[in-house]
Write an enzyme that holds these catalytic residues in place. Sequence first.
Site, short mmCIF file in Angstrom:
data_model
loop_
_atom_site.label_atom_id
_atom_site.label_comp_id
_atom_site.label_asym_id
_atom_site.label_seq_id
_atom_site.Cartn_x
_atom_site.Cartn_y
_atom_site.Cartn_z
N ASP A 12 0.84 -1.21 0.00
CA ASP A 12 0.00 0.00 0.00
C ASP A 12 0.87 1.26 0.00
O ASP A 12 0.36 2.37 -0.06
CB ASP A 12 -1.03 -0.01 1.14
CG ASP A 12 -0.41 -0.10 2.51
OD1 ASP A 12 0.82 -0.23 2.61
OD2 ASP A 12 -1.17 -0.04 3.51
N SER A 13 2.21 1.07 0.03
CA SER A 13 3.12 2.19 -0.20
C SER A 13 2.88 2.79 -1.58
O SER A 13 3.32 3.90 -1.87
CB SER A 13 4.58 1.75 -0.09
OG SER A 13 4.83 0.62 -0.91
N ASP A 49 -1.06 -6.07 -0.29
CA ASP A 49 -1.41 -5.43 0.99
C ASP A 49 -2.91 -5.25 1.08
O ASP A 49 -3.55 -4.78 0.14
CB ASP A 49 -0.75 -4.05 1.07
CG ASP A 49 0.41 -4.02 2.03
OD1 ASP A 49 0.47 -4.88 2.94
OD2 ASP A 49 1.28 -3.13 1.87
N GLU A 63 -1.46 -5.60 8.78
CA GLU A 63 -0.60 -5.00 9.79
C GLU A 63 -1.16 -5.21 11.20
O GLU A 63 -2.38 -5.18 11.40
CB GLU A 63 -0.46 -3.48 9.54
CG GLU A 63 0.22 -3.16 8.23
CD GLU A 63 0.41 -1.66 8.01
OE1 GLU A 63 0.14 -0.85 8.93
OE2 GLU A 63 0.86 -1.30 6.90
N GLU A 72 9.28 -4.17 10.31
CA GLU A 72 9.68 -2.88 9.72
C GLU A 72 10.24 -1.94 10.78
O GLU A 72 9.62 -1.73 11.84
CB GLU A 72 8.47 -2.23 9.02
CG GLU A 72 8.82 -0.90 8.39
CD GLU A 72 7.77 -0.38 7.40
OE1 GLU A 72 6.75 -1.07 7.18
OE2 GLU A 72 7.98 0.72 6.87
O1 KIV Z 1 3.54 -1.10 1.57
C1 KIV Z 1 4.72 -1.46 1.62
O2 KIV Z 1 5.53 -1.17 0.73
C2 KIV Z 1 5.15 -2.26 2.75
C3 KIV Z 1 6.62 -2.55 2.87
C4 KIV Z 1 7.31 -1.34 3.28
C5 KIV Z 1 6.88 -3.71 3.74
O3 KIV Z 1 4.37 -2.62 3.56
#
Ligand code: KIV
Length: 285
Positions: A46-47, A85, A116, A184
């Site tokens: 979700d980044s 995610d 998460e 993380e």
């Molecule tokens: O969304 C993401 O990129 C992540 C990574 C940083 C593990 O959760």
Amino acid sequence: MAKVTTTETIRRYYNSGKKITMLTCYDYSSAKILDEAGIDGILVGDSLAMVALGYETTHKVGIEEMKIFTKAVAKGAQRALIVADMPFMSYHTSVEKAAKNAGKLIKAGANAVKIEGGNEYILSVVKHLTNIGIPVVAHLGFTPQFMNTLGGYKIQGKNIDKTVTMLQQAQKLEEAGAFMLVLEMVPDETAEFITKNISIPTIGIGAGAKTSGQILVLDDILGKYPNFTPKFVRKYTDLSSIMTEAIKSFIKDVEDCSFPNDKEVFKLDSEEKEKLNDYSYSYNK
Ligand code: KIV
């Protein structure tokens, strides 16, 4: 083609001590490159809210957007394990809603989902998803969806009490069925302690070298994300500068008429060219 990297493969790598390699990815062409380069797992993280959509946090992205990016990555990656995610609020209101949304990501082409946290409710979600055949990657340490309660972008597990709590959550997540755990932004020693005391692979991001594998954001290692590069990122190239140079060259070539050249155009055959010349001559008379 059958998937080459499955949760079983990951388990095998973990048992044999092979470090597990993962990167984030959000699009078809990059997924194809990662896959062909031999990456073990791809996270449609979700980044992408920040990296691909330009938001400030991960909170703004929803399940429908995650589905689109997951579909693109799944088309590009034939071999790597694809983890998608679960975005903010897509698994927080009920276990049933979590299952429905996780199902959407699996239908879009993910092989597993990541969620998460490690509280009692999250444990019930992990258990339910695992029971209905959806493999779950857990995520502890700095968990961006909890940014507002964590008080910002902060290293987690910095003292013995917090480390023990994190270990207890990790053990419960494993017991609930999570097959892998992302850690993380935690100190090296904390990540090592947790890795040694659970029996599923840990994938570190800013968590030192003692985890079972590593993940980074693709745009960070390529030097393409302009806003911020965390301390734990190793930049393998400077794609931003490479792209800027290429784009500036294109602009120059168009403006000075050196693009396109004769090799870069389609041509009429000589007979049609002659006809066009004749027509053009009479047309302009
Ligand atoms: O969304 C993401 O990129 C992540 C990574 C940083 C593990 O959760």
